[in-house]
Motif scaffolding. Structure first.
Motif, mmCIF file in Angstrom:
data_model
loop_
_atom_site.group_PDB
_atom_site.id
_atom_site.type_symbol
_atom_site.label_atom_id
_atom_site.label_comp_id
_atom_site.label_asym_id
_atom_site.label_seq_id
_atom_site.Cartn_x
_atom_site.Cartn_y
_atom_site.Cartn_z
ATOM 1 N N ASP A 126 1.023 -1.295 -0.303
ATOM 2 C CA ASP A 126 -0.121 0.065 -0.074
ATOM 3 C C ASP A 126 1.059 0.873 0.211
ATOM 4 N N PRO A 127 1.611 1.828 1.227
ATOM 5 C CA PRO A 127 2.297 2.606 0.926
ATOM 6 C C PRO A 127 3.211 3.022 0.314
ATOM 7 N N ILE A 128 4.165 1.875 -0.961
ATOM 8 C CA ILE A 128 4.702 1.856 -1.398
ATOM 9 C C ILE A 128 4.887 3.010 -2.364
ATOM 10 N N ALA A 129 5.681 4.021 -3.028
ATOM 11 C CA ALA A 129 5.490 4.950 -4.069
ATOM 12 C C ALA A 129 6.218 3.577 -5.586
ATOM 13 N N LEU A 130 6.112 3.475 -6.315
ATOM 14 C CA LEU A 130 6.440 2.542 -7.635
ATOM 15 C C LEU A 130 7.015 3.684 -8.181
ATOM 16 N N ASN A 131 6.399 4.610 -8.480
ATOM 17 C CA ASN A 131 6.398 6.148 -9.103
ATOM 18 C C ASN A 131 7.207 7.755 -8.236
ATOM 19 N N TYR A 132 8.679 7.043 -8.290
ATOM 20 C CA TYR A 132 8.776 8.677 -6.770
ATOM 21 C C TYR A 132 10.342 8.702 -7.465
ATOM 22 N N ILE A 133 10.857 10.124 -6.671
ATOM 23 C CA ILE A 133 11.892 10.290 -7.531
ATOM 24 C C ILE A 133 12.860 10.567 -6.197
ATOM 25 N N PRO A 134 13.396 10.180 -6.114
ATOM 26 C CA PRO A 134 14.803 9.567 -5.297
ATOM 27 C C PRO A 134 14.811 10.325 -3.794
ATOM 28 N N THR A 135 14.513 9.297 -3.129
ATOM 29 C CA THR A 135 14.319 10.102 -1.495
ATOM 30 C C THR A 135 15.048 10.547 -0.674
ATOM 31 N N ILE A 136 15.019 11.798 -0.011
ATOM 32 C CA ILE A 136 15.293 12.724 0.839
ATOM 33 C C ILE A 136 17.068 12.089 0.879
ATOM 34 N N LEU A 137 16.747 11.044 1.584
ATOM 35 C CA LEU A 137 18.301 10.161 2.216
ATOM 36 C C LEU A 137 18.627 9.585 0.636
ATOM 37 N N PRO A 138 19.510 8.752 0.683
ATOM 38 C CA PRO A 138 19.511 7.166 -0.109
ATOM 39 C C PRO A 138 20.614 5.937 0.364
ATOM 40 N N LEU A 139 20.870 5.438 0.175
ATOM 41 C CA LEU A 139 20.448 3.761 0.623
ATOM 42 C C LEU A 139 21.898 4.154 1.437
ATOM 43 N N LYS A 140 22.521 4.785 1.384
ATOM 44 C CA LYS A 140 23.590 4.572 2.406
ATOM 45 C C LYS A 140 23.570 4.638 4.241
ATOM 46 N N LYS A 141 21.918 5.230 3.903
ATOM 47 C CA LYS A 141 21.706 5.405 5.427
ATOM 48 C C LYS A 141 21.305 3.557 6.421
ATOM 49 N N TYR A 142 21.388 2.975 4.948
ATOM 50 C CA TYR A 142 21.510 1.405 6.181
ATOM 51 C C TYR A 142 22.548 1.086 5.540
ATOM 52 N N PHE A 143 22.964 1.356 4.994
ATOM 53 C CA PHE A 143 24.544 0.359 5.290
ATOM 54 C C PHE A 143 25.569 0.579 5.650
ATOM 55 N N PRO A 189 25.064 3.335 8.554
ATOM 56 C CA PRO A 189 23.998 4.613 9.308
ATOM 57 C C PRO A 189 24.467 6.068 10.545
ATOM 58 N N GLN A 190 24.093 7.177 10.131
ATOM 59 C CA GLN A 190 23.479 8.754 10.590
ATOM 60 C C GLN A 190 24.926 8.027 11.426
ATOM 61 N N ARG A 191 24.705 6.980 12.178
ATOM 62 C CA ARG A 191 25.533 7.040 13.801
ATOM 63 C C ARG A 191 25.225 5.614 14.073
ATOM 64 N N GLU A 192 26.867 4.816 14.293
ATOM 65 C CA GLU A 192 26.946 3.412 14.161
ATOM 66 C C GLU A 192 28.549 3.179 15.243
ATOM 67 N N THR A 193 27.974 2.755 15.876
ATOM 68 C CA THR A 193 28.835 2.299 17.024
ATOM 69 C C THR A 193 29.637 1.290 16.647
ATOM 70 N N LEU A 194 31.343 2.190 17.040
ATOM 71 C CA LEU A 194 32.399 1.428 17.167
ATOM 72 C C LEU A 194 33.049 0.565 17.939
ATOM 73 N N LEU A 195 32.651 1.236 18.741
ATOM 74 C CA LEU A 195 33.301 0.021 20.458
ATOM 75 C C LEU A 195 32.812 0.510 21.308
ATOM 76 N N GLU A 196 32.627 -1.233 21.727
ATOM 77 C CA GLU A 196 32.098 -0.222 23.719
ATOM 78 C C GLU A 196 32.392 -1.084 24.333
ATOM 79 N N PHE A 197 32.647 0.317 25.582
ATOM 80 C CA PHE A 197 33.945 -0.427 26.753
ATOM 81 C C PHE A 197 33.333 0.399 27.979
ATOM 82 N N ARG A 232 32.428 4.079 21.549
ATOM 83 C CA ARG A 232 33.038 5.164 20.500
ATOM 84 C C ARG A 232 32.081 4.583 19.261
ATOM 85 N N TYR A 233 31.412 5.875 18.937
ATOM 86 C CA TYR A 233 30.777 6.078 17.653
ATOM 87 C C TYR A 233 31.089 6.828 16.717
ATOM 88 N N ARG A 234 30.693 6.283 15.360
ATOM 89 C CA ARG A 234 30.908 7.567 14.245
ATOM 90 C C ARG A 234 29.711 8.089 13.482
#
Ligand SMILES: Cc1cc2nc3c(=O)[nH]c(=O)nc-3n(C[C@H](O)[C@H](O)[C@H](O)COP(=O)(O)OP(=O)(O)OC[C@H]3O[C@@H](n4cnc5c(N)ncnc54)[C@H](O)[C@@H]3O)c2cc1C
Ligand code: SF4
Ligand code: SF4
Ligand code: FES
Lengths: 278, 355, 248
Positions: free
Chosen positions: B47-64, B66-74, B270-272
């Motif tokens: 239902d909610p899927i837009a098949l006819n869409y222009i590029p999304t605000i953020l690209p797919l990199k947000k899944y590969f 993420p905006q904020r990503e843990t590198l170390l836990e201490f 520690r995160y990026r």
């Protein structure tokens, strides 16, 4: 969300212990450090490591000791911000984290057998001390060695005991200068470039190694070219903002080069056309 | 072109297919956000899927990455201890345009290059990518043909092409094949289907043309000539250094690393976080020297990181022509216009040399 | 570790930011549990008056008494936190500086205005040294937590020197400019996680401007959207008037 531990992560830390510290000036402190697992850092002169304080952050710092000393290594740190100020409060026995060594240092294989002209401005003596002590450990493998050192004022002079020792040695030529003298100062006064015309070198068999504040480079390079040293034989180490050390975060880029991986030491031929370098 | 790699999904089975996908693992797809904007978000039905869409605000990199990503836990207690970790969530992405697939191909190259980035690589391994071919331009900001991203060239598990009352589905990987089998809703593609796909592609070749007047292979040469161009000074006046153009770019991956303690002050991570070469502190070092103080230098760096530097390192452009940077810029700095102006200025220079 | 002694002080302001502190709820109570609040007019009556580890100061400095008082607080405190936009950038109180002072005093105090001395509104750092800045009107609680943690750790907190747009994009909001609405995000420093825009409002610039804003570029953009420059300047001045008192 699932989570796994990554053994080979580029962000994994090695534990290290501070063996000894010494205040060099009001702002610079010396640290001798050993890896906790007893292994050797295995660095090349001119390489750097990421020094880590958990909960505060990381800073790139040059290793300032010779790789020939294998059971420990030295750092010289100027207190300027978050990480470095806190490092200054640490003492013998305290633990830090490190990653690295990173980058390309001075190409010792290539410069072996040649004469050296080493030019250090201020804190630039730190990375160069790793080269100088390496050369002195292997003195027979090098030709003539000149060391020129400059800093703003006499009281900012780093490693003054060692500089004093070097100045006494007969197997190398040492000269230093300060921008502003104080009443006790009897030596040269003036910027470091004023020392260059006076050194007697055979340009084609001399490698120059230069580290100092960014403003120094253009002037020093000009003098070295005047001396006839080939561009490929002028070695420069660069400082840039760094976050990862792994050639990914983008902070350290000079046009298409990554200082953390392709440098920090470059020869002048590599970067002479890169306007972002100077 | 009779091929077991192709199957057909009738449109009246699309809803079922999406339901099947979403029952396998978390599914994200483009959905409308209003004001002509779209974003990839979790969906559980077609239902909610837009098949006819222009590029999304953020690209797919947000899944590969993420905006904020843990590198170390201490932990910081007496026996302080730090462990490098990756956090991930297995995911299927449905509906990636060819430009966004190209974007992921670029990131794959960057993070596979030594020293490898295992946070990225491990997470990437848990993401299934289903593409959706563009039959037409999204809008006038796109420049995908210029950078060879208007036609599919791999980088997906499955690719959907809309052919009227059915989708042609290209199976590109074993895991794509597994999805098709598990869903069990597709049928074999016959030669009539293959002909329709071929004629769509032929039609596309007449629609998609280089959007900027230059031969693609001459772009590196162009950039070798324009480092000192006046174009950059003009951008200096206009750019607000907001970083929108890089945050929305599918191939911008610069980041910063930070530490954070929890409320006990005894544990932390520690995160990026995404960072941008357009921002004031990006190239600033202690002592206050900023190696890219001028906004012109920062904009120039952005363009060179799309069209020149990666050509040496990865033998491809790092622009996918998605047009997001242009859409996101409130100062109306347009990628197509900038390139055209650079071309004009370089021609002027060539002429000056001859006169 | 001995619990750090904290004092919370207010100057000219609406005290809304203190309310935020009082409302901070459980997440922060554990942090505050590692502090000892010695003075806080809003919640306790007595004043204590001795050395403080941390002084949290709200409000802007608007008269000679305030100048003396903030100087006394500074002498007592090892760490001083300017808290909320009135304290960090002068905030809305700065709008006073748009007027001729005698007129304001007459307007506020009537004929006896001469007994109420006033001065140009100043941000706290324009009078005494400030160690930490928590911008915002009101302050954004997650940032308050970050700063308090930094203060307890004894490390600096750098206010992001990039615009709100960065956080707004990371939150994948539809840009206000795409909704044909102007927004001060592009020139306002981040740190609030684009709080207002996430909730459908525009950015009013309450956190002050980034260090090197392209003001001309920003005005061009706004002009393009048909917004007169005077209106924008007013909008910016609403919070940022005191900026002109900063050293260049
Ligand atoms: C290859 C290499 C080798 C190096 N070798 C050495 C060495 O041997 N010895 C040495 O002492 N240094 C060395 N440096 C420099 C050293 O890495 C930096 O001084 C160090 O990273 C500073 O980190 P910090 O956390 O202490 O400072 P930070 O807290 O990062 O701050 C540094 C300065 O910038 C300002 N600042 C930072 N961020 C902000 C912000 N967001 N807003 C406002 N102001 C800000 C601070 O006020 C401070 O003055 C080297 C650097 C490189 C790249
Ligand atoms: S989006 Fe536009 S204004 Fe913002 S940094 Fe990019 S070019 Fe500059
Ligand atoms: S540079 Fe612009 S058009 Fe090219 S990939 Fe990035 S956002 Fe898309
Ligand atoms: S420090 Fe991250 S790329 Fe060099």
């Amino acid at each position: 969300m699932e989570k796994v531990v990554i053994k080979d992560s580029g962000y994994r830390l090695k534990k290290a212990t501070i063996l000894r510290t010494k205040n060099l000036t009001r702002n610079e402190k010396f640290f001798e450090i050993a890896l906790k697992d007893g292994s050797s850092l295995d660095h090349e002169p001119g390489q750097f490591i990421m020094v880590s304080l958990l909960g505060i952050g990381e800073s790139p710092i040059s290793v300032c000791s010779s790789p020939s000393r294998r059971d420990s290594f030295d750092l010289c740190i100027r207190a300027v911000g978050k990480v470095t100020r806190r490092l200054h409060t640490l003492k013998k026995g305290d633990e830090i984290g490190i990653r690295g060594p990173y980058g390309r240092g001075f190409p010792v294989n290539i410069i072996t057998g040649n004469d050296l002209l080493i030019i250090a401005g201020g804190l630039g003596i730190a990375p160069l001390r790793s080269l100088i002590t390496y050369v002195l450990d292997n003195r027979r493998d090098f030709g003539k060695v000149h060391i020129l050192f400059g800093c703003k004022e006499p009281k900012e002079m780093l490693f003054s005991d060692e500089l004093e020792q070097w100045s006494q040695r007969t197997d190398l030529h040492y000269a230093c200068t300060v921008d502003r003298a104080d009443p006790e100062w009897a030596g040269n006064v003036g910027v470091i470039t004023t020392l260059i015309p006076g050194v007697d070198i055979e340009p084609l068999r001399t490698f120059a190694a230069v580290v100092g504040p960014p403003v120094m480079y253009t002037f020093v390079i000009k003098e070295l070219l005047k001396k006839g040293i080939p561009k490929r034989q002028i070695l420069l180490s660069f400082e840039r903002n760094m976050a990862c050390g792994n050639g990914k975060c983008g902070h350290c880029q000079i046009q298409n080069l990554y200082v953390c991986q392709d440098g920090p030491v470059f020869n002048y031929e590599q970067i002479k056309n890169l306007s972002e370098a100077f | 072109m009779e091929d077991t790699q192709y199957v057909v999904l009738k449109k009246d089975r699309f809803e079922e297919f999406i339901a099947a996908l979403s029952s396998m693992q978390k599914l994200v797809a483009p959905v409308a956000k209003g004001f002509g904007a779209y974003a990839f978000e979790e969906v559980t039905s077609a239902d909610p899927i837009a098949l006819n869409y222009i590029p999304t605000i953020l690209p797919l990199k947000k899944y590969f990455m993420p905006q904020r990503e843990t590198l170390l836990e201490f932990t910081l207690d007496r026996r302080s201890h730090a462990e490098a970790v990756v956090e991930y969530e297995p995911l299927t992405i449905f509906g990636a345009h060819t430009c966004d697939l190209a974007g992921i191909q670029c990131l794959n190259m960057v993070f596979s290059e030594r020293p490898k980035d295992y946070n990225y690589l491990l997470r990437k391994g848990t993401i299934t990518l289903i593409g959706l071919e563009c039959n037409d331009y999204c809008d006038e900001y796109a420049s995908c043909h210029l950078v060879h991203a208007s036609f599919p060239s791999g980088g997906y598990d499955l690719l959907f092409t809309d052919l009227g009352d059915y989708f042609m589905v290209h199976i590109n990987t074993v895991s794509g094949d597994r999805i098709v089998r598990t869903a069990g809703l597709c049928e074999g593609a016959g030669s009539a289907h293959m002909n329709e796909l071929r004629s769509l592609r032929d039609r596309k070749r007449t629609v998609f043309r280089n959007e900027v007047p230059i031969k693609t292979k001459l772009i590196p040469e162009l950039f070798d000539a324009v480092f000192g161009a006046r174009v950059w000074d003009n951008l200096n006046e206009r750019c607000l250094a907001c970083g929108n153009c890089t945050n929305v770019c599918p191939t911008c991956y610069c980041f910063n690393i930070k530490d954070e303690l929890d409320l006990t002050l005894a544990r932390g991570i520690r995160y990026r976080v995404w960072d941008s070469c357009q921002l004031e502190p990006f190239a600033r070092v202690a002592g206050g020297i900023n190696f890219r103080k001028e906004r012109s230098a920062r904009q120039r760096h952005r363009y060179y990181r799309k069209f020149r530097y990666p050509v040496d390192r990865f033998a491809r452009f790092f622009c996918t022509g998605c047009g997001r940077c242009t859409r996101a810029c409130m100062a109306d700095i347009s990628l197509k216009e900038t390139l055209s102006e650079l071309i004009k200025e370089s021609e002027e220079r060539v002429w000056k040399k001859w006169l | 570790m001995k619990k750090p002694k904290v004092g919370i002080f207010d100057f000219a302001c609406c005290e809304g930011c203190q309310l935020q502190l009082a409302n901070m709820g459980e997440q922060v109570l554990s942090l505050l549990g590692s502090l000892r609040v010695m003075e806080w007019r809003e919640v306790m009556s007595e004043t204590w008056g001795k050395k403080l580890d941390i002084a949290i100061v709200e409000g802007s400095i608007t008269d000679p008494h305030a100048v003396e008082r903030i100087q006394r607080i500074r002498r007592r405190a090892s760490v001083l936190i300017a808290y909320g936009s009135c304290a960090t950038i002068g905030g809305v109180n700065g709008m006073k500086n748009n007027f001729v002072f005698d007129e304001i005093r007459k307007y506020v105090y009537g004929d006896s205005y001469a007994f109420f001395p006033t001065e140009p509104t100043k941000a706290v750092h324009q009078v005494v040294e400030v160690d930490y800045f928590i911008h915002g009107c009101p302050v954004y609680i997650p940032e308050v937590v970050t700063v308090l943690k930094a203060a307890l750790q004894g490390i600096p907190y750098y206010v992001p020197d990039y615009p709100v747009c960065v956080e707004c994009k990371l939150n994948e909001n539809v840009c206000m400019y795409d909704r044909k609405v102007t927004c001060l995000g592009p020139v306002t420093r981040a740190g609030c996680n684009s709080w207002c825009i996430n909730n459908g409002n525009i950015c009013y610039g309450c956190r002050g401007m980034v260090s090197n804003p392209n003001e001309k570029g920003a005005l061009d953009v706004l002009a393009k959207y048909g917004i007169p420059t005077s209106l924008v300047v007013n909008k910016m001045n609403m919070y940022n008037k005191c900026r002109e008192l900063d050293e260049p």
